[in-house]
Design an enzyme around this catalytic site. Structure first.
Site, short mmCIF file in Angstrom:
data_model
loop_
_atom_site.label_atom_id
_atom_site.label_comp_id
_atom_site.label_asym_id
_atom_site.label_seq_id
_atom_site.Cartn_x
_atom_site.Cartn_y
_atom_site.Cartn_z
N HIS A 173 8.51 39.75 -0.29
CA HIS A 173 8.99 39.74 1.09
C HIS A 173 10.33 39.05 1.14
O HIS A 173 10.82 38.49 0.15
CB HIS A 173 7.97 39.06 2.01
N ASP A 230 15.82 41.24 4.84
CA ASP A 230 15.38 42.54 5.35
C ASP A 230 16.50 43.29 6.08
O ASP A 230 16.71 44.49 5.84
CB ASP A 230 14.21 42.36 6.31
#
Length: 385
Positions: free
Chosen positions: A135, A165
């Protein structure tokens, strides 16, 4: 509900995109493309996936939701039918998964050699960690970006998932897609865009790499010009427990700042390193004498490079953002307006996020020229919510 494709008002009007739905950076990239006018059809699994759907997920705005069971061969064939008329495809699965489904680059470009095939992953399509889970904070950690974040010398602080991200991930995917699309218009041949969050995040950190190479960067937090090491580039608490940002880097801006703060006659020199603690304490003590609103009135519109720290719910009411319409209410939801801005092909917000996966299956497939929608629905290859 009637779904119209090809009606975007932005500069990408007429560009067709097939999105194999995922979470995080892939949807954000497709949100950007849709905001800019592209016709994006979002292909989701029936029932959706964690954090992927719902009427409040603004990452899914601007495009219809089509539910296809990609384990069904007719669903895979349908995606390839969509691909045949598309300019771009975006997928964010682990390396090899799209190939196992029969939707890898070779299969897709066999039906459309001009297709630009965008792949969004954390680690990239190759390398020893390519198939591992991860992540945002993992990706920014190994690139050197997380190490310097925050003003706490004891530990780094991660800024939710903005840097990896969306900064190093979706933004760079969109850059790659548009660059490859331009090249395809010249060469007549598409290609694969391998957008890895680790690559994009490392690229974002170019200025830090330059400082490090020049010997002007310390690899510790709150020790450099832009990380709180300098008292004239930091956060300060106000009397009501809120905060102001100070970014008075240039001497002329520092002079304006100290004058308006009321400390010009007492402040040490801007670059008097030996008195930085004294300067920081003076600035901090002064800011604590008034509320954030009072300081906003003092610094409003000046060259002091001072601005309040606002939560998102209040940001829309800031006079500058309000005047520009940076944050808008659309379909009952507070959300960012499309960015950037264009003088002629001005983007406008389109469809709101689908209430559930497959909300537009029938209309969207028909709009893209798929003729056997009833058979697909009857077989379970497609699902209409």
């Amino acid at each position: 509900m009637s779904v119209e494709l090809g009606q975007g008002t932005g500069p990408l009007r007429g560009i067709r995109v097939v999105e194999i739905a995922g979470i995080g950076p892939g949807p954000h990239a497709c949100q950007i493309l849709a905001d800019l006018g592209a016709d994006v059809v979002r292909v989701e699994r029936p029932g959706g996936q964690l954090l992927a759907g719902g009427p409040h997920n603004l990452l899914n705005r601007g495009r219809p939701s089509v539910a296809l069971d990609l384990k069904h061969p007719d669903a895979v064939r349908t995606v390839l039918d969509l691909v045949a008329g598309a300019d771009l495809l975006v997928e964010g699965m682990r390396p090899g998964v799209a190939e196992r489904l029969g939707l890898g680059p070779d299969e897709c470009r066999a039906v459309n050699p001009r297709l630009v095939y965008g792949r969004m992953t954390g680690w990239g399509q190759d390398g020893p960690w390519a198939h591992a889970a991860g992540h945002d904070m993992n990706y920014i950690a190994i690139t050197g970006a997380l190490h310097g974040l925050g003003q706490d010398k004891q530990r780094p602080h991660f800024p939710t998932n903005l840097v990896g991200d969306f900064g190093g991930g979706s933004t760079y995917l969109v850059i790659g897609l548009l660059a490859a699309l331009l090249e395809a218009r010249v060469s007549g041949e598409g290609q694969v865009v391998d957008a890895a969050i680790v690559d994009g995040t490392a690229h974002l950190n170019t200025m830090t790499a330059a400082f490090l190479a020049a010997g002007t960067y310390k690899e510790e937090r709150a020790a450099n010009l832009l990380d709180g090491g300098a008292p004239f580039y930091d956060l300060y608490e106000t009397a009501d427990g809120r905060h102001m940002t100070v970014g008075a880097l240039e001497p002329q801006f520092f002079a304006t700042f100290t004058e308006l703060l009321g400390i010009a006659d007492r402040a040490p020199g801007q670059f008097d390193l030996e008195r930085y603690d004294e300067l920081r304490a003076l600035i901090a003590d002064t800011f604590r004498t008034r509320t954030q609103a009072e300081w906003c009135a003092v610094f409003d519109g000046t060259d002091a490079c001072v601005a309040p720290v606002l939560p998102l719910s209040e940001a829309r009411h800031h006079p500058h953002l309000s005047a520009r319409g940076t944050l808008v209410e659309h379909d009952g939801l507070l959300q960012p307006a499309p960015a950037p801005r264009f003088s002629r092909t001005r983007p406008e917000l389109g469809l709101p996020p689908a209430p559930e996966p497959g909300a537009h299956t029938r209309e969207a497939l028909l709009a893209w020229g798929v003729t056997d929608v009833d058979a697909l629905l009857a077989s379970g290859a497609a699902v209409q919510a």
